[in-house]
Design an enzyme around this catalytic site. Structure first.
Site, mmCIF file in Angstrom:
data_model
loop_
_atom_site.group_PDB
_atom_site.id
_atom_site.type_symbol
_atom_site.label_atom_id
_atom_site.label_comp_id
_atom_site.label_asym_id
_atom_site.label_seq_id
_atom_site.Cartn_x
_atom_site.Cartn_y
_atom_site.Cartn_z
ATOM 1 N N LYS A 15 -18.509 -7.550 7.448
ATOM 2 C CA LYS A 15 -17.051 -8.025 7.756
ATOM 3 C C LYS A 15 -16.480 -7.570 8.920
ATOM 4 C CE LYS A 15 -14.474 -8.289 3.089
ATOM 5 N NZ LYS A 15 -13.598 -7.470 2.540
ATOM 6 N N ARG A 38 -1.586 -6.409 -8.246
ATOM 7 C CA ARG A 38 -0.334 -7.102 -8.157
ATOM 8 C C ARG A 38 -0.179 -8.284 -9.129
ATOM 9 N NH1 ARG A 38 -2.477 -7.970 -2.281
ATOM 10 N NH2 ARG A 38 -4.294 -7.542 -3.412
ATOM 11 N N HIS A 98 0.847 -1.302 -0.113
ATOM 12 C CA HIS A 98 0.026 -0.061 -0.063
ATOM 13 C C HIS A 98 0.683 1.374 0.168
ATOM 14 C CE1 HIS A 98 -2.962 -2.683 2.490
ATOM 15 N NE2 HIS A 98 -3.471 -2.526 1.237
ATOM 16 N N SER A 139 -2.113 -7.854 3.041
ATOM 17 C CA SER A 139 -2.672 -7.852 4.481
ATOM 18 C C SER A 139 -2.968 -9.066 5.096
ATOM 19 C CB SER A 139 -3.848 -6.927 4.596
ATOM 20 O OG SER A 139 -3.629 -5.467 4.053
HETATM 21 P P1 ADP Z 1 -9.408 -4.445 -0.270
HETATM 22 O O1 ADP Z 1 -10.217 -5.295 0.609
HETATM 23 O O2 ADP Z 1 -10.250 -3.335 -0.824
HETATM 24 O O3 ADP Z 1 -8.727 -5.201 -1.361
HETATM 25 P P2 ADP Z 1 -6.762 -3.954 0.557
HETATM 26 O O4 ADP Z 1 -6.352 -3.106 1.796
HETATM 27 O O5 ADP Z 1 -6.527 -5.389 0.734
HETATM 28 O O6 ADP Z 1 -8.449 -3.682 0.618
HETATM 29 O O7 ADP Z 1 -6.415 -3.302 -0.740
HETATM 30 C C1 ADP Z 1 -6.504 -2.074 -1.178
HETATM 31 C C2 ADP Z 1 -5.802 -1.627 -2.318
HETATM 32 O O8 ADP Z 1 -4.470 -2.077 -2.296
HETATM 33 C C3 ADP Z 1 -6.220 -2.561 -3.497
HETATM 34 O O9 ADP Z 1 -6.231 -2.072 -4.874
HETATM 35 C C4 ADP Z 1 -5.224 -3.637 -3.552
HETATM 36 O O10 ADP Z 1 -5.016 -4.331 -5.053
HETATM 37 C C5 ADP Z 1 -4.126 -2.875 -3.292
HETATM 38 N N1 ADP Z 1 -2.801 -3.617 -2.409
HETATM 39 C C6 ADP Z 1 -2.855 -4.329 -1.673
HETATM 40 N N2 ADP Z 1 -1.542 -5.072 -1.413
HETATM 41 C C7 ADP Z 1 -0.556 -4.740 -2.556
HETATM 42 C C8 ADP Z 1 0.537 -4.534 -2.595
HETATM 43 N N3 ADP Z 1 1.383 -5.537 -2.235
HETATM 44 N N4 ADP Z 1 0.902 -3.960 -3.924
HETATM 45 C C9 ADP Z 1 0.034 -3.298 -4.491
HETATM 46 N N5 ADP Z 1 -1.011 -3.038 -4.275
HETATM 47 C C10 ADP Z 1 -1.574 -3.637 -3.125
#
Ligand code: ADP
Length: 158
Positions: free
Chosen positions: A42, A91, A18, A129
């Site tokens: 959730k 990703r 992120h 995450s």
């Molecule tokens: P969500 O539940 O909406 O997927 P996340 O917090 O998991 O929420 O992800 C938010 C955004 O960050 C998404 O667009 C996801 O693809 C991006 N993201 C998560 N991890 C990575 C990473 N390692 N590299 C790039 N983008 C990421």
């Protein structure tokens, strides 16, 4: 017109993936709002207050990045913030397929909003995450995967 982007996510917790996307996107927009989505169905692992606090700490040095939370449709939240872009990270091809359908539906709901994708660097492709939560839950070291400025705080959270 100001270029305001909403970066929606769970950020449960914020990861280096992120952080990389937000720091690289900051120069492209006038403002980026990191918007933690609150979904009543959730149950998150980390409480909302902590996720917001850690995001604020990680980006405290980036002037045009702010942190907020919302419930309801992302496109409706964007309208309340005058945001005309939704930012997402990509990703893998699985991310792409998921983001393609959500993005196309969001564009159908509100054609004024553009969806912008940024590719993750190869070293952060496996970072997510849910893996961080698993490592944390099992007492492992999350240091490699979360921003250095909040690693100790996340580690210590029980
Ligand atoms: P969500 O539940 O909406 O997927 P996340 O917090 O998991 O929420 O992800 C938010 C955004 O960050 C998404 O667009 C996801 O693809 C991006 N993201 C998560 N991890 C990575 C990473 N390692 N590299 C790039 N983008 C990421």
């Amino acid at each position: 017109m100001k270029r305001i982007a909403v970066f929606p996510g769970s950020f449960d917790p914020v990861t280096k993936g992120h952080e990389n996307i937000v720091r690289r996107s900051a120069p492209l927009f006038d403002e980026i709002i990191l918007a933690v989505g609150v979904n009543a169905d959730k149950k998150p692992y980390f409480p909302l207050e902590k996720r917001l606090e850690w995001l604020k700490m990680v980006f405290s040095d980036v002037k045009n990045v702010s942190v907020d939370h919302y419930s309801g449709l992302t496109v409706d939240y964007c309208v309340t913030k005058n945001a005309n872009y939704i930012l997402r990270g990509l990703r893998t091809s699985a991310d792409f397929e998921f983001e393609r359908s959500v993005g196309q539906i969001n564009r159908m709901l509100n054609p004024q909003i553009e969806i912008v994708f940024m590719l993750t660097p190869p070293e952060y492709t496996p970072v997510n995450s849910s893996i961080v939560r698993d490592i944390h839950r099992n007492g492992g070291d999350i240091q490699l995967f979360v921003p250095a400025s909040v690693a100790d705080l996340i580690k210590a959270w029980q």
